[in-house]
Write an enzyme that holds these catalytic residues in place. Structure first.
Site, PDB file in Angstrom:
ATOM      1  N   GLY A 193       1.034  -0.944   0.080  1.00  0.00           N
ATOM      2  CA  GLY A 193      -0.003  -0.060   0.067  1.00  0.00           C
ATOM      3  C   GLY A 193       0.929   1.277  -0.028  1.00  0.00           C
ATOM      4  O   GLY A 193       1.263   1.632  -0.945  1.00  0.00           O
TER       5      GLY A 193
ATOM      6  N   GLN B 257     -20.733  18.175  14.777  1.00  0.00           N
ATOM      7  CA  GLN B 257     -20.948  18.816  16.290  1.00  0.00           C
ATOM      8  C   GLN B 257     -22.096  19.819  16.113  1.00  0.00           C
ATOM      9  O   GLN B 257     -22.875  19.721  16.968  1.00  0.00           O
ATOM     10  CB  GLN B 257     -19.577  18.977  16.779  1.00  0.00           C
ATOM     11  CG  GLN B 257     -19.549  19.453  18.253  1.00  0.00           C
ATOM     12  CD  GLN B 257     -19.792  18.205  18.992  1.00  0.00           C
ATOM     13  OE1 GLN B 257     -19.465  16.930  18.494  1.00  0.00           O
ATOM     14  NE2 GLN B 257     -20.106  18.138  20.189  1.00  0.00           N
ATOM     15  N   ILE B 258     -21.993  20.743  15.169  1.00  0.00           N
ATOM     16  CA  ILE B 258     -22.523  21.685  15.089  1.00  0.00           C
ATOM     17  C   ILE B 258     -24.214  21.145  15.137  1.00  0.00           C
ATOM     18  O   ILE B 258     -25.049  21.665  15.535  1.00  0.00           O
ATOM     19  CB  ILE B 258     -22.435  22.545  13.904  1.00  0.00           C
ATOM     20  CG1 ILE B 258     -21.136  23.479  14.291  1.00  0.00           C
ATOM     21  CG2 ILE B 258     -23.538  23.760  13.838  1.00  0.00           C
ATOM     22  CD1 ILE B 258     -20.331  24.295  13.248  1.00  0.00           C
TER      23      ILE B 258
ATOM     24  N   ARG C 291     -31.096  27.032  13.573  1.00  0.00           N
ATOM     25  CA  ARG C 291     -31.307  26.628  14.830  1.00  0.00           C
ATOM     26  C   ARG C 291     -31.160  27.366  15.897  1.00  0.00           C
ATOM     27  O   ARG C 291     -30.158  28.167  15.978  1.00  0.00           O
ATOM     28  CB  ARG C 291     -30.357  25.313  15.144  1.00  0.00           C
ATOM     29  CG  ARG C 291     -30.443  24.500  16.252  1.00  0.00           C
ATOM     30  CD  ARG C 291     -31.165  23.447  16.332  1.00  0.00           C
ATOM     31  NE  ARG C 291     -31.224  22.522  17.311  1.00  0.00           N
ATOM     32  CZ  ARG C 291     -32.204  21.832  17.676  1.00  0.00           C
ATOM     33  NH1 ARG C 291     -33.109  21.323  17.026  1.00  0.00           N
ATOM     34  NH2 ARG C 291     -31.970  20.940  18.829  1.00  0.00           N
TER      35      ARG C 291
ATOM     36  N   TRP D 285      -8.051  -2.798  -3.173  1.00  0.00           N
ATOM     37  CA  TRP D 285      -8.806  -1.706  -3.198  1.00  0.00           C
ATOM     38  C   TRP D 285      -8.710  -0.841  -4.215  1.00  0.00           C
ATOM     39  O   TRP D 285      -8.741   0.214  -4.315  1.00  0.00           O
ATOM     40  CB  TRP D 285      -8.020  -0.702  -1.972  1.00  0.00           C
ATOM     41  CG  TRP D 285      -7.777  -1.445  -0.775  1.00  0.00           C
ATOM     42  CD1 TRP D 285      -8.787  -1.921   0.042  1.00  0.00           C
ATOM     43  CD2 TRP D 285      -6.283  -1.673  -0.198  1.00  0.00           C
ATOM     44  NE1 TRP D 285      -7.878  -2.723   1.089  1.00  0.00           N
ATOM     45  CE2 TRP D 285      -6.770  -2.373   1.192  1.00  0.00           C
ATOM     46  CE3 TRP D 285      -5.070  -1.313  -0.445  1.00  0.00           C
ATOM     47  CZ2 TRP D 285      -5.501  -2.812   1.882  1.00  0.00           C
ATOM     48  CZ3 TRP D 285      -4.040  -1.774   0.311  1.00  0.00           C
ATOM     49  CH2 TRP D 285      -4.227  -2.572   1.346  1.00  0.00           C
TER      50      TRP D 285
ATOM     51  N   GLU E  66      -4.151   7.351  -2.502  1.00  0.00           N
ATOM     52  CA  GLU E  66      -3.468   8.305  -3.144  1.00  0.00           C
ATOM     53  C   GLU E  66      -2.441   8.587  -2.052  1.00  0.00           C
ATOM     54  O   GLU E  66      -1.705   9.852  -2.465  1.00  0.00           O
ATOM     55  CB  GLU E  66      -4.050   9.215  -4.025  1.00  0.00           C
ATOM     56  CG  GLU E  66      -4.925   8.795  -5.024  1.00  0.00           C
ATOM     57  CD  GLU E  66      -5.040   9.495  -6.126  1.00  0.00           C
ATOM     58  OE1 GLU E  66      -4.387  10.218  -6.634  1.00  0.00           O
ATOM     59  OE2 GLU E  66      -6.256   9.395  -6.711  1.00  0.00           O
TER      60      GLU E  66
ATOM     61  N   GLU F 243       0.432  10.378   6.236  1.00  0.00           N
ATOM     62  CA  GLU F 243       1.779  10.067   6.683  1.00  0.00           C
ATOM     63  C   GLU F 243       2.811  10.023   5.547  1.00  0.00           C
ATOM     64  O   GLU F 243       3.970  10.505   5.644  1.00  0.00           O
ATOM     65  CB  GLU F 243       1.929   8.859   7.562  1.00  0.00           C
ATOM     66  CG  GLU F 243       1.363   8.606   8.762  1.00  0.00           C
ATOM     67  CD  GLU F 243      -0.261   8.866   8.500  1.00  0.00           C
ATOM     68  OE1 GLU F 243      -0.667   8.351   7.734  1.00  0.00           O
ATOM     69  OE2 GLU F 243      -0.939   9.265   9.723  1.00  0.00           O
TER      70      GLU F 243
ATOM     71  N   ARG G 275      -2.929  13.304  -6.815  1.00  0.00           N
ATOM     72  CA  ARG G 275      -3.139  13.873  -5.485  1.00  0.00           C
ATOM     73  C   ARG G 275      -3.800  15.327  -5.378  1.00  0.00           C
ATOM     74  O   ARG G 275      -4.314  15.801  -4.612  1.00  0.00           O
ATOM     75  CB  ARG G 275      -1.576  13.890  -4.508  1.00  0.00           C
ATOM     76  CG  ARG G 275      -1.157  12.564  -4.296  1.00  0.00           C
ATOM     77  CD  ARG G 275       0.131  12.548  -3.839  1.00  0.00           C
ATOM     78  NE  ARG G 275       0.393  11.226  -3.659  1.00  0.00           N
ATOM     79  CZ  ARG G 275       1.490  10.400  -3.344  1.00  0.00           C
ATOM     80  NH1 ARG G 275       2.665  11.195  -3.676  1.00  0.00           N
ATOM     81  NH2 ARG G 275       1.556   9.199  -3.180  1.00  0.00           N
TER      82      ARG G 275
END
Ligand code: CAA
Length: 367
Positions: free
Chosen positions: A117, A322-323, A254, A142, A349, A353, A229
């Site tokens: 990979g 979260q909102i 909201r 994959w 792609e 890291e 990329r």
């Protein structure tokens, strides 16, 4: 044109495509008609003849509507048409690139293996010379567009003793004998884009299927990923923008504690960070595309764009969910889909890291 197509035809069905894990054949056909499957391919070969900046703009729009549709388009453009444009002979372009650019055939890129990979040079798939032919055996993993693809760009070892200099790229007709596909992968996100394993069993190809030179495959793969990329950075940008826009709209509707949640500083600061980081990701992505347009080397800039845009997409999608609070956790709203879709942009792609490895290699001189 792309924004209109995305909002009229792609966005309205994105949630259903994801829910049903359905490959959007009808959208892929429409993208072919609209010239989105070979954006940078010259018009003489039935492409749109546009530049990498146009490609980024189109990718952001499609991916903001549906990240799965975005990656289907990105693989065909960046990982298949692009290396064919750069490394194919005139005869190969005529036979393979033209139908791909028209969107009549779909392509896939076959570099990853079960044990190769991030360490892309550790290829186990072998292509052994037999007279004028090569006989290919091995497994690829994959492979995005794998279940539907007609054409594959395959990387295989022709001289294992030479390491990465023993890898060769081939053009594969996916419907020929000795090529088979595993079941489609069951994935966390981008569920309307399908991937699978590809198996090669004594698959025989003539030498005219070699893409570039024998032994030059690793360079073909790396140069291709430098462009790919940029496409994934634009996809991440699209996901981030969609998550941000949904959160902005929700937070100005909201109400809590007697005011709109966007008027609470905790939420407004999240929105401010999102807007800033999305703009920064867009500028990095356009810079990489601009360098590519001018024919300059853009390895570092593509890695920076992909790293920053994918990490931004994940941060933005997390905060957007979260909102939305409880509404973010249920499928009635798009926040959870953006959150799931964002994750892959930090993996395929080249993981985040690996992007750091590429960036570091270009700024820290080797001993
Ligand atoms: N362009 C041209 N040549 C390049 C290059 C580039 N960007 N990067 C490296 N090379 C050349 C080097 O010059 C070197 O050449 P020599 O033959 O002269 O030695 C050779 O390639 C080897 O370079 P490295 O020593 O740097 O190679 P490495 O084995 O250490 O690996 C790596 C480098 C950057 C980690 C690489 O393995 C890599 O990019 N890994 C990630 C793989 C990846 O991104 N996979 C994605 C799969 S596709 C996908 O995900 C599609 C999808 O589903 C949508």
């Amino acid at each position: 044109m792309v924004r209109e197509f995305a909002s009229r035809e792609v966005k309205p069905i994105a949630a259903a495509l994801d829910r049903d894990h359905r490959f959007p054949s009808e959208l892929v056909a429409r993208m072919g008609e609209l010239g989105l499957m070979g954006i940078e391919v010259p018009p003489e070969l039935d492409g749109s003849g546009l530049d990498p900046v146009a490609y980024v703009l189109a990718m952001e729009e499609i991916s903001a509507a549906c990240a799965s549709t975005g990656v289907i388009m990105s693989v065909n453009n960046s990982l298949v048409c692009d290396p064919l444009m750069k490394f194919a002979t005139a005869a190969q372009k005529e036979r393979w690139l033209r139908p791909l650019a028209r969107g009549e055939r779909l392509g896939c890129f076959q570099l990853s293996e079960p044990n190769a990979g991030s360490d892309a040079a550790a290829q186990k798939t072998k292509a052994v010379r037999d007279g004028g032919d090569f006989v290919i055996n091995g497994v690829k993993n994959w492979i995005t567009n794998g279940p539907q693809a007609d054409v594959g760009i395959l990387f295989a070892m022709t001289a294992p003793e030479l390491g990465h200099r023993g890898i060769t790229a081939f053009i594969i007709d996916m419907h020929e004998e000795g090529v088979s596909r595993g079941p489609k992968d069951d994935k966390l996100g981008i569920r309307a884009s399908h991937s699978c394993q590809i198996f090669y069993t004594d698959h025989r190809v003539a030498a005219d299927r070699v893409l570039g030179k024998v032994g030059d495959g690793f360079r073909v793969a790396m140069a291709t990923l430098d462009c790919g990329r940029i496409g994934i950075a634009a996809q991440a940008l699209g996901i981030a923008r969609a998550a941000y826009e949904a959160a902005l709209e929700y937070s100005t509707d909201r109400q809590t504690f007697g005011k709109r949640i966007a008027d609470h500083q905790a939420i407004s600061f999240m929105l401010a960070d999102m807007a800033t980081e999305i703009d920064a990701a867009r500028l990095l992505t356009l810079r990489a595309a601009g360098l590519k347009a001018r024919g300059a080397r853009h390895t570092k800039e593509s890695a920076m764009a992909k790293l920053f845009a994918s990490e931004t997409a994940n941060k933005v999608a997390k905060n957007a969910l979260q909102i939305f609070g409880g509404n973010g956790y249920v499928t009635e709203y798009p926040a959870e889909r953006h959150f799931r879709d964002a994750k892959i942009t930090e993996i395929y792609e080249g993981t985040s890291e690996i992007q750091r490895v590429v960036i570091a290699a270009s700024i820290v001189s080797r001993k």
